[in-house]
Design a protein around this motif. Sequence first.
Motif, PDB file in Angstrom:
ATOM      1  N   SER A  36     -18.857 -33.689  50.450  1.00 19.80           N
ATOM      2  CA  SER A  36     -19.480 -32.659  50.963  1.00 19.80           C
ATOM      3  C   SER A  36     -18.810 -31.473  49.937  1.00 19.80           C
ATOM      4  O   SER A  36     -17.620 -31.735  49.349  1.00 19.80           O
ATOM      5  CB  SER A  36     -19.077 -32.223  52.496  1.00 19.80           C
ATOM      6  OG  SER A  36     -19.500 -31.024  52.835  1.00 19.80           O
ATOM      7  N   GLN A  37     -19.346 -30.312  49.827  1.00 20.23           N
ATOM      8  CA  GLN A  37     -18.981 -29.215  49.239  1.00 20.23           C
ATOM      9  C   GLN A  37     -18.787 -28.375  50.146  1.00 20.23           C
ATOM     10  O   GLN A  37     -19.721 -27.520  50.885  1.00 20.23           O
ATOM     11  CB  GLN A  37     -20.056 -28.707  48.036  1.00 20.23           C
ATOM     12  CG  GLN A  37     -19.713 -27.291  47.467  1.00 20.23           C
ATOM     13  CD  GLN A  37     -18.432 -27.566  46.561  1.00 20.23           C
ATOM     14  OE1 GLN A  37     -18.005 -28.515  46.085  1.00 20.23           O
ATOM     15  NE2 GLN A  37     -18.006 -26.146  46.299  1.00 20.23           N
ATOM     16  N   GLU A  38     -17.427 -28.134  50.717  1.00 19.31           N
ATOM     17  CA  GLU A  38     -17.291 -27.119  52.053  1.00 19.31           C
ATOM     18  C   GLU A  38     -15.986 -26.430  51.803  1.00 19.31           C
ATOM     19  O   GLU A  38     -14.968 -27.135  51.122  1.00 19.31           O
ATOM     20  CB  GLU A  38     -17.698 -27.908  53.192  1.00 19.31           C
ATOM     21  CG  GLU A  38     -16.531 -28.930  53.324  1.00 19.31           C
ATOM     22  CD  GLU A  38     -16.619 -30.038  54.401  1.00 19.31           C
ATOM     23  OE1 GLU A  38     -15.580 -30.246  55.346  1.00 19.31           O
ATOM     24  OE2 GLU A  38     -17.594 -30.267  54.876  1.00 19.31           O
ATOM     25  N   GLU A  39     -15.666 -25.378  52.624  1.00 19.86           N
ATOM     26  CA  GLU A  39     -14.239 -25.054  52.706  1.00 19.86           C
ATOM     27  C   GLU A  39     -13.163 -25.998  53.290  1.00 19.86           C
ATOM     28  O   GLU A  39     -13.786 -26.720  54.215  1.00 19.86           O
ATOM     29  CB  GLU A  39     -14.268 -23.887  53.429  1.00 19.86           C
ATOM     30  CG  GLU A  39     -14.613 -23.811  54.826  1.00 19.86           C
ATOM     31  CD  GLU A  39     -13.400 -24.079  55.532  1.00 19.86           C
ATOM     32  OE1 GLU A  39     -11.985 -24.162  55.025  1.00 19.86           O
ATOM     33  OE2 GLU A  39     -13.391 -24.199  56.853  1.00 19.86           O
ATOM     34  N   MET A  46     -12.796 -26.927  47.514  1.00 19.48           N
ATOM     35  CA  MET A  46     -13.979 -27.073  48.381  1.00 19.48           C
ATOM     36  C   MET A  46     -14.715 -28.412  48.138  1.00 19.48           C
ATOM     37  O   MET A  46     -15.570 -28.849  49.028  1.00 19.48           O
ATOM     38  CB  MET A  46     -15.117 -26.101  48.269  1.00 19.48           C
ATOM     39  CG  MET A  46     -14.628 -24.765  48.585  1.00 19.48           C
ATOM     40  SD  MET A  46     -15.755 -23.283  48.877  1.00 19.48           S
ATOM     41  CE  MET A  46     -15.829 -23.071  47.040  1.00 19.48           C
ATOM     42  N   ALA A  76     -23.125 -30.203  56.835  1.00 18.12           N
ATOM     43  CA  ALA A  76     -22.276 -29.591  57.752  1.00 18.12           C
ATOM     44  C   ALA A  76     -22.839 -28.233  57.835  1.00 18.12           C
ATOM     45  O   ALA A  76     -22.090 -27.378  57.401  1.00 18.12           O
ATOM     46  CB  ALA A  76     -20.874 -29.568  57.120  1.00 18.12           C
ATOM     47  N   PHE A  79     -20.423 -25.153  58.511  1.00 22.26           N
ATOM     48  CA  PHE A  79     -19.613 -24.415  57.387  1.00 22.26           C
ATOM     49  C   PHE A  79     -20.741 -23.380  56.638  1.00 22.26           C
ATOM     50  O   PHE A  79     -20.273 -22.790  55.583  1.00 22.26           O
ATOM     51  CB  PHE A  79     -18.992 -25.609  56.503  1.00 22.26           C
ATOM     52  CG  PHE A  79     -17.822 -26.262  56.764  1.00 22.26           C
ATOM     53  CD1 PHE A  79     -16.749 -25.850  57.505  1.00 22.26           C
ATOM     54  CD2 PHE A  79     -18.066 -27.487  57.059  1.00 22.26           C
ATOM     55  CE1 PHE A  79     -15.816 -26.480  58.025  1.00 22.26           C
ATOM     56  CE2 PHE A  79     -17.097 -28.324  57.690  1.00 22.26           C
ATOM     57  CZ  PHE A  79     -15.911 -27.911  58.106  1.00 22.26           C
ATOM     58  N   ARG A  80     -21.782 -23.395  57.069  1.00 23.29           N
ATOM     59  CA  ARG A  80     -22.770 -22.381  56.047  1.00 23.29           C
ATOM     60  C   ARG A  80     -22.488 -20.979  56.201  1.00 23.29           C
ATOM     61  O   ARG A  80     -22.729 -20.321  55.155  1.00 23.29           O
ATOM     62  CB  ARG A  80     -23.982 -22.793  56.687  1.00 23.29           C
ATOM     63  CG  ARG A  80     -25.398 -22.047  55.870  1.00 23.29           C
ATOM     64  CD  ARG A  80     -26.735 -22.350  56.544  1.00 23.29           C
ATOM     65  NE  ARG A  80     -27.207 -23.882  56.594  1.00 23.29           N
ATOM     66  CZ  ARG A  80     -27.634 -24.360  55.502  1.00 23.29           C
ATOM     67  NH1 ARG A  80     -28.077 -23.645  54.573  1.00 23.29           N
ATOM     68  NH2 ARG A  80     -28.167 -25.667  55.565  1.00 23.29           N
ATOM     69  N   GLY A  85     -20.075 -23.000  49.950  1.00 21.32           N
ATOM     70  CA  GLY A  85     -20.501 -24.395  50.309  1.00 21.32           C
ATOM     71  C   GLY A  85     -22.035 -24.636  49.885  1.00 21.32           C
ATOM     72  O   GLY A  85     -22.734 -23.609  49.672  1.00 21.32           O
ATOM     73  N   GLN A  87     -24.674 -26.706  51.559  1.00 21.48           N
ATOM     74  CA  GLN A  87     -25.117 -27.834  52.722  1.00 21.48           C
ATOM     75  C   GLN A  87     -26.466 -28.167  52.769  1.00 21.48           C
ATOM     76  O   GLN A  87     -27.448 -27.162  52.639  1.00 21.48           O
ATOM     77  CB  GLN A  87     -24.748 -26.877  54.158  1.00 21.48           C
ATOM     78  CG  GLN A  87     -23.539 -26.507  54.275  1.00 21.48           C
ATOM     79  CD  GLN A  87     -22.396 -27.189  53.898  1.00 21.48           C
ATOM     80  OE1 GLN A  87     -22.622 -28.449  54.400  1.00 21.48           O
ATOM     81  NE2 GLN A  87     -21.171 -26.917  53.468  1.00 21.48           N
ATOM     82  N   HIS A 118     -17.389 -37.552  54.555  1.00 23.57           N
ATOM     83  CA  HIS A 118     -17.196 -36.506  55.255  1.00 23.57           C
ATOM     84  C   HIS A 118     -18.049 -36.741  56.765  1.00 23.57           C
ATOM     85  O   HIS A 118     -19.097 -37.043  56.795  1.00 23.57           O
ATOM     86  CB  HIS A 118     -18.336 -35.275  54.866  1.00 23.57           C
ATOM     87  CG  HIS A 118     -18.652 -34.022  55.525  1.00 23.57           C
ATOM     88  ND1 HIS A 118     -17.788 -33.216  56.315  1.00 23.57           N
ATOM     89  CD2 HIS A 118     -19.878 -33.697  56.098  1.00 23.57           C
ATOM     90  CE1 HIS A 118     -18.495 -32.218  56.702  1.00 23.57           C
ATOM     91  NE2 HIS A 118     -19.833 -32.718  56.972  1.00 23.57           N
ATOM     92  N   ASP A 222     -19.599 -22.284  64.718  1.00 22.74           N
ATOM     93  CA  ASP A 222     -19.443 -22.292  63.410  1.00 22.74           C
ATOM     94  C   ASP A 222     -17.814 -22.135  63.120  1.00 22.74           C
ATOM     95  O   ASP A 222     -17.162 -21.773  64.078  1.00 22.74           O
ATOM     96  CB  ASP A 222     -20.255 -20.918  62.517  1.00 22.74           C
ATOM     97  CG  ASP A 222     -21.608 -21.237  62.646  1.00 22.74           C
ATOM     98  OD1 ASP A 222     -22.039 -22.484  62.234  1.00 22.74           O
ATOM     99  OD2 ASP A 222     -22.503 -20.457  62.671  1.00 22.74           O
TER     100      ASP A 222
END
Length: 271
Positions: A36-39, A46, A76, A79-80, A85, A87, A118, A222
């Motif tokens: 995933s690419q997320e905080e 990320m 995810a 996390f939007r 991110g 998603q 993830h 969220d």
Amino acid sequence: MTAIKAVRKHLLKDMTFIEFRERLSEDPVILISLGSQEEQGPVAPMGDYMLTDVLAGKIAEKSGAIAAPIMPFGYADYFRTVPGGIQLRPETFSAILTDMIENFTDHGINKIVILNGHSGNYPLIDQVIRKIKREKGLLIPCLNMWRLIPAEMWKELHPEMGAKALGHGGDPLTSVYLHLFPELMRMDLLSKEDSKGEMLGLPTAGLAGVRFRDVEIALAVDVTDRCGNGIAGGDPAQSSAGKGEKIVSYLVEYCADFIRHFSEQNPKVSA
């Protein structure tokens, strides 16, 4: 002229199509990695897919499997609300994973293992692998990487917190980042978990609901409803590169052992 001995490769991206075709006679296990690419809280980058990508290479090398290129974006939606991110929609994620798998099964390759980095991806992975089981009679195991760490190891790594050290923005990812990518970490931004946010007059519980009379009620939470700094459990101040090294060593050994076991099985349900 001295002949150059070919190096045995374990990453699909490094192989020529001839090298890969030659490996097919071995009936290899193909590893499909997801992330995933997320905080990840204030201290870690990320791109958590980087961790699974490194682990997949180590696991492939140790087990004799072949690791396909990782799919770096996941599902995810919670996390939007945080910029940076990427998603995927549920239908997009499911379609991409199906396409990745079928690019192998279309060539008669049936030994496939998913390495999922993830946890939020898993409900959709489950739908895809069940559909493939129904339609192709093929069993595809999924190893949810960060859920493979046993309680005994949590107690060893975090004697005071145990499994409560598991949390978004905390361990295991923070320690693994400190081990694999220390140059990307921002420990100067270190902070503790924020107090839990409220929704409907109730405290949030994780990233999936609120708590009413000590029981969790599902709700569309969220991460920004839960906390302001992205830390939803655990304590990154307790993370370390040494702990990360132990986690990586354990996961590589465990996954390689499973893959060696799986390589000797017949994944076809109807056979």
